[in-house]
Design an enzyme around this catalytic site. Structure first.
Site, PDB file in Angstrom:
ATOM      1  N   LYS A   1       0.838  -1.181   0.000  1.00  0.00           N
ATOM      2  CA  LYS A   1       0.000   0.000   0.000  1.00  0.00           C
ATOM      3  C   LYS A   1       0.882   1.244   0.000  1.00  0.00           C
ATOM      4  CE  LYS A   1      -1.046   1.657   4.147  1.00  0.00           C
ATOM      5  NZ  LYS A   1       0.099   1.983   5.034  1.00  0.00           N
TER       6      LYS A   1
ATOM      7  N   LYS B   1      -1.601   8.954  15.498  1.00  0.00           N
ATOM      8  CA  LYS B   1      -0.253   8.770  16.027  1.00  0.00           C
ATOM      9  C   LYS B   1      -0.126   9.595  17.301  1.00  0.00           C
ATOM     10  CE  LYS B   1       1.997   7.259  11.893  1.00  0.00           C
ATOM     11  NZ  LYS B   1       2.082   5.833  12.197  1.00  0.00           N
TER      12      LYS B   1
ATOM     13  N   HIS C   1      -6.303  -0.371   6.044  1.00  0.00           N
ATOM     14  CA  HIS C   1      -6.354  -1.143   7.287  1.00  0.00           C
ATOM     15  C   HIS C   1      -7.724  -1.093   7.985  1.00  0.00           C
ATOM     16  CE1 HIS C   1      -2.193  -1.493   6.620  1.00  0.00           C
ATOM     17  NE2 HIS C   1      -1.771  -0.412   7.237  1.00  0.00           N
TER      18      HIS C   1
HETATM   19  C1  BG6 Z   1       1.410   1.015   8.337  1.00  0.00           C
HETATM   20  C2  BG6 Z   1       1.374   2.499   8.349  1.00  0.00           C
HETATM   21  O1  BG6 Z   1       0.763   0.519   7.198  1.00  0.00           O
HETATM   22  O2  BG6 Z   1       0.769   0.518   9.499  1.00  0.00           O
HETATM   23  C3  BG6 Z   1       2.059   3.037   9.599  1.00  0.00           C
HETATM   24  O3  BG6 Z   1       2.023   3.025   7.203  1.00  0.00           O
HETATM   25  C4  BG6 Z   1       1.466   2.411  10.836  1.00  0.00           C
HETATM   26  O4  BG6 Z   1       1.976   4.446   9.672  1.00  0.00           O
HETATM   27  C5  BG6 Z   1       1.395   0.899  10.704  1.00  0.00           C
HETATM   28  O5  BG6 Z   1       2.291   2.759  11.940  1.00  0.00           O
HETATM   29  C6  BG6 Z   1       0.623   0.298  11.841  1.00  0.00           C
HETATM   30  O6  BG6 Z   1       0.734  -1.102  11.792  1.00  0.00           O
HETATM   31  P1  BG6 Z   1       0.821  -1.972  13.097  1.00  0.00           P
HETATM   32  O7  BG6 Z   1       0.836  -3.371  12.623  1.00  0.00           O
HETATM   33  O8  BG6 Z   1       2.063  -1.558  13.811  1.00  0.00           O
HETATM   34  O9  BG6 Z   1      -0.406  -1.618  13.896  1.00  0.00           O
END
Ligand code: BG6
Length: 488
Positions: A153, A341, A245
């Site tokens: 992505k 974040k 996501h």
């Molecule tokens: C990624 C994003 O796809 O997913 C990031 O680009 C994010 O910004 C991350 O931190 C979060 O994934 P996980 O698995 O750590 O919750």
């Protein structure tokens, strides 16, 4: 069962994703016996180096992550024999993947057999690489060999660009050769949602508007933008997290039961759900950008003071929205989504909040209505499990109610297997099962749902680093007489 022999060509072999997630996942697969007996890694990147230099550098970096318990990679000690099995036949191919010469030179290194091309590169290169692979004949399949492409992505930056990218890619490859990856679908609890819903008689009957008041989907992170401003500052939280996501979580929790576990049966239901999302109006969306704040007693800089971020950047680092699904099952049930974040806690979860009992038989002043609610929480990160919250009577002669909960944790029942998140997805690609990958129609439906919210349509409000997000996000739910479940 190990898949058939194959070669994996990684574009972006020197990049962050390769070191942090991809190769650690391949290592875990090697340790679990899930890699093909004959497996070859081919690294492609700009900077000249030998295969030995590449793999030695990978190992040092991965070992430093494995020691750092805060890093996302979940790895045990790297064992020499497993590492060797993974890397002994590795090759490296240096060059510029915007140039045709690179691809002509690559042909001899990929050989004649099964190949997975993994595009761990910036999104602007996806189309060009697939185009060149096609031109060089490397995507041609025969009954004896597959050729597959895994694409990271973000897939496009809006509906139009996603369509254009598909057009480019599908000119060189068939849809069934393309594996658009979303690592959230590799997470254990996420894969378990289908099992919970469709393998039990007790959940599915109440999984609908008659019994559910609303659903909250949260992906809160404590980390900031880190060293990724170059990517993040022109992407923002919405494009980074929502149409991929969070919408995938939404699909798992809200889609109808598929006719089978066949990839197309499942993906059909996902697409139908996504197409039923009412295009989200701006008034149902709140964006935020973190300012300076504190977390666990540590002072943190605001987003605008992070390295590489434009001083006047308006990029959002937080987004919350109310999603309405216009179908028979979910009419009138809001799905509230939020991600950000530098929030108060790391927490990815789906909370199903049920309607209250029809009337309050137990006149009880001790607990207020919010404590009386029934919630099923599908805990995705950092805990993996399912928690149900309900009300019971306190022991004793009086009838006094108290909120209670019961929690199933994966680690209690199954132990915690080393898992970075990509293992299942890579394995599925090797055996040719696209169920957990995104079909083009689903991606288009995702972009279409958020179309109104792109390109500055919603102004980002400030929130303090380490907080629960901007006040306006609370107001979004208060307007409906509801509130966010507190983080942490
Ligand atoms: C990624 C994003 O796809 O997913 C990031 O680009 C994010 O910004 C991350 O931190 C979060 O994934 P996980 O698995 O750590 O919750």
């Amino acid at each position: 069962k190990p898949p058939a022999p194959c070669t994996m060509v990684i574009f972006g072999a020197g990049g962050d994703l390769t070191k942090r997630l991809l190769v650690p996942s391949l290592y875990n697969m090697a340790a679990a016996g899930a890699l093909p007996a004959e497996f070859r890694l081919v690294g492609v990147d700009l900077q000249e180096r030998t295969a030995e230099e590449w793999t030695a550098n990978l190992r040092t970096t991965i070992e430093s992550f494995a020691e750092d318990k805060t890093a996302e990679a979940s790895l045990g000690d790297i064992r020499d024999d497993t590492w060797l099995r993974l890397t002994r036949s590795a090759l490296f191919h240096a060059g510029d993947f915007t140039k045709s010469e690179l691809f002509d030179g690559l042909i001899s290194k990929v050989g004649d057999g099964n190949v997975i091309f993994y595009l761990a590169v910036a999104a602007r290169f996806f189309g060009g690489i697939v185009d060149e692979l096609g031109r060089a004949g490397m995507l041609r399949e025969t009954p004896d060999r597959y050729r597959r492409v895994i694409i990271e992505k973000p897939f496009g930056h809006d509906l139009e660009s996603a369509r254009a990218l598909d057009e480019t890619i599908l000119a060189s490859a068939d849809e069934n050769q393309i594996f658009r990856i979303d690592h959230f679908l590799g997470k254990e609890t996420v894969q378990s949602i289908m099992a919970v819903r469709f393998a039990n008689g007790m959940f599915e009957p109440v999984w609908r508007r008659e019994y559910i008041d609303h659903v909250q989907i949260t992906a809160a992170e404590t980390i900031g933008v880190e060293a990724r401003a170059g990517f993040y500052d022109h992407t923002g939280a919405l494009r980074d997290m929502v149409p991929n996501h969070l919408f995938n979580l939404l699909c798992m929790v809200a889609m109808e039961s598929p006719n089978s576990l066949g990839a197309d049966a499942v993906r059909l239901e996902k697409t139908k759900l996504l197409q039923a999302i009412r295009r989200i109006p701006v008034e149902n969306c709140v964006m935020g950008q973190y300012g300076a704040g504190t977390l666990d007693g540590q002072a943190l800089p605001g987003y605008l003071d992070e390295p590489g971020v434009a001083a006047d950047s308006r990029t959002e680092t937080y987004v919350a929205m109310k999603v309405e699904i216009e179908n028979w099952r979910w009419g009138g049930v809001p799905f509230y989504l939020r991600t950000g974040k530098r929030m108060h806690a790391r927490e990815t979860e789906i909370a199903i909040v049920f309607r209250p009992a029809p009337f309050r038989m137990f006149a009880d002043e001790d607990i207020d209505a919010s404590q009386q609610r029934n919630v099923v929480r599908l805990m995705i990160d950092p805990e993996h499990g399912i928690r149900t919250e309900f009300v019971a009577k306190k022991p004793g002669p009086q009838i006094t109610l108290a909120p209670v909960h019961s929690t199933f944790l994966y680690r209690d029942f199954f132990g915690e297997a080393a898992n970075v998140g990509y293992e299942t997805l890579i394995y599925d690609c090797m055996i040719g099962d696209p169920m957990l990958f995104q079909r083009a129609d689903a991606i288009e439906a995702c972009w279409s749902a958020v179309e109104n919210l792109l390109n500055g349509a919603v102004q980002a409000k400030s929130y303090a680093a380490g907080s629960q997000g901007p006040d306006e996000a609370d107001a979004l739910l208060e307007r409906d007489g509801r509130s966010w479940l507190p983080l942490g």
